[in-house]
Structures are given as C-alpha cells and as structure tokens.
Write a protein that holds these residues in place. Structure first.
Motif, PDB file in Angstrom:
ATOM      1  N   ASP A 130      -7.849   3.201  -7.801  1.00 45.94           N
ATOM      2  CA  ASP A 130      -9.028   4.003  -7.495  1.00 45.94           C
ATOM      3  C   ASP A 130      -9.322   4.932  -8.669  1.00 45.94           C
ATOM      4  OD1 ASP A 130     -11.028   5.625  -6.485  1.00 45.94           O
ATOM      5  OD2 ASP A 130     -10.110   5.853  -4.513  1.00 45.94           O
ATOM      6  N   LEU A 131     -10.067   4.435  -9.661  1.00 45.53           N
ATOM      7  CA  LEU A 131     -10.367   5.232 -10.850  1.00 45.53           C
ATOM      8  C   LEU A 131     -11.247   6.435 -10.520  1.00 45.53           C
ATOM      9  CD1 LEU A 131     -10.938   2.538 -13.629  1.00 45.53           C
ATOM     10  CD2 LEU A 131      -8.877   3.840 -13.080  1.00 45.53           C
ATOM     11  N   GLY A 132     -12.084   6.321  -9.480  1.00 48.16           N
ATOM     12  CA  GLY A 132     -12.900   7.459  -9.079  1.00 48.16           C
ATOM     13  C   GLY A 132     -12.043   8.617  -8.612  1.00 48.16           C
ATOM     14  N   GLU A 133     -10.996   8.309  -7.850  1.00 49.17           N
ATOM     15  CA  GLU A 133     -10.081   9.345  -7.383  1.00 49.17           C
ATOM     16  C   GLU A 133      -9.298   9.931  -8.558  1.00 49.17           C
ATOM     17  OE1 GLU A 133      -8.610  11.893  -4.539  1.00 49.17           O
ATOM     18  OE2 GLU A 133     -10.255  10.461  -4.417  1.00 49.17           O
ATOM     19  N   GLY A 146      -1.233  14.593  -9.879  1.00 48.74           N
ATOM     20  CA  GLY A 146      -0.598  13.584 -10.706  1.00 48.74           C
ATOM     21  C   GLY A 146      -0.537  12.235 -10.024  1.00 48.74           C
ATOM     22  N   ASP A 147      -0.187  12.221  -8.734  1.00 48.39           N
ATOM     23  CA  ASP A 147      -0.136  10.966  -7.976  1.00 48.39           C
ATOM     24  C   ASP A 147      -1.501  10.274  -7.970  1.00 48.39           C
ATOM     25  OD1 ASP A 147       2.515  10.881  -7.320  1.00 48.39           O
ATOM     26  OD2 ASP A 147       2.269  11.853  -5.375  1.00 48.39           O
ATOM     27  N   ARG A 148      -2.540  11.055  -7.765  1.00 49.61           N
ATOM     28  CA  ARG A 148      -3.881  10.474  -7.699  1.00 49.61           C
ATOM     29  C   ARG A 148      -4.348   9.985  -9.071  1.00 49.61           C
ATOM     30  NH1 ARG A 148      -6.612  15.559  -5.431  1.00 49.61           N
ATOM     31  NH2 ARG A 148      -8.543  14.486  -5.981  1.00 49.61           N
ATOM     32  N   TYR A 149      -3.939  10.683 -10.127  1.00 53.71           N
ATOM     33  CA  TYR A 149      -4.408  10.324 -11.461  1.00 53.71           C
ATOM     34  C   TYR A 149      -3.833   8.992 -11.927  1.00 53.71           C
ATOM     35  CZ  TYR A 149      -5.724  10.652 -16.349  1.00 53.71           C
ATOM     36  OH  TYR A 149      -6.266  10.392 -17.578  1.00 53.71           O
ATOM     37  N   VAL A 150      -2.569   8.702 -11.581  1.00 50.79           N
ATOM     38  CA  VAL A 150      -1.954   7.458 -12.070  1.00 50.79           C
ATOM     39  C   VAL A 150      -2.177   6.280 -11.120  1.00 50.79           C
ATOM     40  CG1 VAL A 150      -0.173   8.685 -13.361  1.00 50.79           C
ATOM     41  CG2 VAL A 150       0.300   7.965 -11.008  1.00 50.79           C
TER      42      VAL A 150
END
Length: 394
Positions: free
Chosen positions: A172-175, A164-168
């Motif tokens: 870094d849209l790739g991450e 969730g942290d990485r998605y929002v």
C-alpha cells in the motif's frame, strides 16, 4: 562485443512479495551480471545488477545512475527523502547529520548501548519464560537507540513504530506516503522545540544550531529525521532477529561465537553479507544517459535494480560465497549498506548495535535456544525478518 540480455525476462519480484529466510534461488541461477527483468506490478522492464564490481560502479556514479523521481509500484518510495536526493543538494542536507554517526561518535555511545542491550536481556531472562526476540527485544531496543540519536522523547517513540510499519509496507504505497507525511510533520514540530531549547548534541539540534544545519530547510531536516528512523529502525531489528535465527539454527556457528566472543564484530559483517536484510533490491536508480554496463547496453531512462544481497555472493569477490565463515577476513567489504555518496548514513551505528547484541547474548546466554515454534517470515514488506522468534534465554 556487446552482450544480448535475456529475451525472456523473469518476472520481478521473484518471490512475489513472499520472502523467506534466504534469497530466491533465481538470483543464484542468474549469477553475477546485468540482467533484464520484468517488473510485473509496474508493467515495466528494468535491469538488475548482481555483479559486485558493477554494482559498486552503479553506487559510485550518481551522475549516470540517479534515484527515482517518481513512485513506481513495487518499489519503496524515496521521493522527498535523503535517498531521493543527489549531488550538491544531497551533500548539503546530509552533512549536519554525519557528526552523529561517525566512528568516534558511535564509540562514545558504545558503553551506553552495551548497557542497554545487557539490561534488556537481563530483564527478559528474569521473566523465566521464552521471549519473542522481535517484539520484546529487537524492536524496542533499536527504536530506543534511534530515538536517543534524534532526541525524540521516550513517550513519543511508539509513534514511530506505527509509522515505520506503514512506511515499509509494499502492498500500500498510499499508506506509506501518509506515514511519511505524518513522521515529517512530527519531526518539524520537534525541530521548532529544539530551536527554542538551545544547542544540544542530538541529531535534530544539529539542524537548527550549527552553521551547516542552517543551510538546510525545515522540510529537508524533517525528511532526514524520518529517513534515520525508516532506514535504521525496522531494518536493524530485522537483522538482529535474522542473525540470531541463523546462529541458533546452526549451533556449530553459535558455539564458535560463544567460545570466541572476539568474533562478534567480524561475525556481524559476515552475517550482513549472507543474511539478506531487505526483500527489495533498492533503492532503485534510473539511468540519465545511454550506458554500457558489464557489456550490456542500458538505454537512458531505464530503471536499474541494485541487488546488493546477490552481489554479496559474487564468487569473484568472496570465494566460496555461500559458506558462512564468521572469521572471513574481508567480510566487511559487503555491500549491504551500499557504497558511494549514498552509503548508509547509520552504518557505523547499525554495526555497533548488532555487535553489542551478538556479544552480549553469547556472553550472558550461551545456552540460548529456539523454542521450536515454527518461524514465519514477514511478507509484503521491504524488510526481511521473522514475524516472531521465540527464544529461551539460558
């Protein structure tokens, strides 16, 4: 007569990813309407809707205003998610999940949610020290509630915290895309386990053991599970902490809630109206045809930004919109959860969690206070919240 939009478009995002407690003042300066802005990260022009009635029109007319079909720098990706679908496909994929979020389903869960909120607050207070309401309360609480909704084992829920942290993370849209793929892969495996285990009441089971669920592919069902976590976990945690921050920095409002706990339900809606949950104006749409909105010509293929938080302060809909009135009679008409076919699936559950938190906190810890530690707000994210919120539970 059609209106001309601004010849000098303001650069968007207005805060350049450095969001704070309040909306950027440019939203207020623009006022309700349809405004052309320049999306600096994407190098594109877009139109932002800040008018309450016009924004409802955008939400309800998905034939004209459709979700984006491609990634745009600076906008959280929705491709391959429930937010990125429309029409009959959107209804087909969404339908099995609806039963988990009806008003009746949420009412049945209220005793359990209330007990969980009370238990977590009691355990934190027993430590006899200030607590970080973000990491020690809001995050684990909302993740537990959504984990139970999906049927994710407790030992696996920490995985969704990282995803969730990485998605929002808007930097870094790739991450973000990698996090989405990892979540979907996990949920796809969970769906297979549900299929083998037999019918149950959790959301994932509805996609493998009900008539409507069988009309949804495994990939689509996994995407719904991901959307529930992404859309509900960090945003609800952020709302908990931003609402408590507001109340404990406006002690007259806090004392009003403490004196009248019955205000909790309406207080949630009024704080939803006035405490921005997101630092982005989305999910964005793209026009399928030339359209005139509020007297402004918008060509086909144009990006439209849905400024929900600005529309929530439209004086034509909410008189004296900047004033926070915990008893405002129509506060529940706010657009924080959107409207129309894409209204937030988890709206009832999110409101219930927030109401339980405010009512239990006010009843059990009326003397709760901030410690005075400076509060910094998360940057570069689609969620607007304090990084930490140190509170003494009294």
């Amino acid at each position: 007569m059609l209106q001309d939009v601004e010849t000098c478009s303001p650069s968007y995002p207005f805060d350049q990813g450095k969001s704070g407690e309040d909306l950027h003042p440019l939203y207020g300066a623009l006022g309700p309407g349809v405004h052309r802005v320049r999306m600096v990260q994407a190098g594109l022009d877009a139109f932002m809707v800040t008018d309450y009635a016009l924004l409802r029109q955008v939400f309800e007319d998905e034939a004209t205003f459709r979700p984006l079909e491609e990634n745009i720098p600076g906008i959280p990706p929705v491709q391959g998610t429930l937010l990125g679908m429309w029409g009959s496909d959107h209804r087909r994929v969404r339908r099995p999940a609806v039963a988990s979020f009806t008003a009746h389903a949420v009412r049945e869960r209220l005793p359990g949610i209330g007990a969980q909120v009370a238990g977590r607050l009691e355990a934190l207070a027993a430590r006899g020290r200030p607590v970080d309401l973000v990491s020690e309360f809001a995050f684990p609480l909302t993740l537990a509630v959504l984990g139970e909704t999906l049927g994710v084992p407790e030992d696996d829920r920490h995985l969704f915290a990282d995803w969730g942290d990485r998605y929002v993370d808007l930097t870094d849209l790739g991450e973000a895309e990698r996090a989405a793929r990892e979540m979907c892969a996990y949920i796809a495996e969970a769906l297979e386990r549900r299929r083998a285990a037999g019918p149950a009441s959790d959301l994932l089971s509805r996609y493998v053991h009900t008539e409507h669920g069988l009309r949804v592919s495994g990939e689509e069902a996994a995407m719904v599970g991901m959307a529930v976590i992404v859309a509900g976990w960090e945003s609800t945690a952020g709302l908990i902490t931003s609402m408590v921050h507001y109340l404990l920095t406006h002690l007259d409002q806090w004392e009003r809630l403490v004196a009248d706990p019955a205000l909790a339900d309406n207080a949630v809606h009024e704080l939803l109206r006035t405490r921005a949950a997101g630092s982005d104006d989305g999910p964005a749409r793209r026009t399928t045809r030339d359209v005139v909105l509020g007297g402004v010509e918008i060509p086909a293929g144009t990006i439209v930004l849905v400024a929900k938080d600005a529309a929530n302060r439209d004086a034509a809909r909410f008189p004296d919109p900047d004033a926070v009135d915990l008893a405002r009679p129509d506060a529940d008409e706010n657009l924080s959860f959107g409207a129309g076919p894409h209204v937030c699936l988890g709206r009832n559950l999110g409101v219930a969690v927030l109401r339980c938190v405010l009512s239990e906190l006010a009843a059990r810890h009326p003397g709760a206070r901030l410690t005075g530690e400076p509060v910094t707000w998360q940057e570069g994210s689609g969620v607007r919240r304090p990084e930490r919120l140190m509170v003494t539970l009294v």
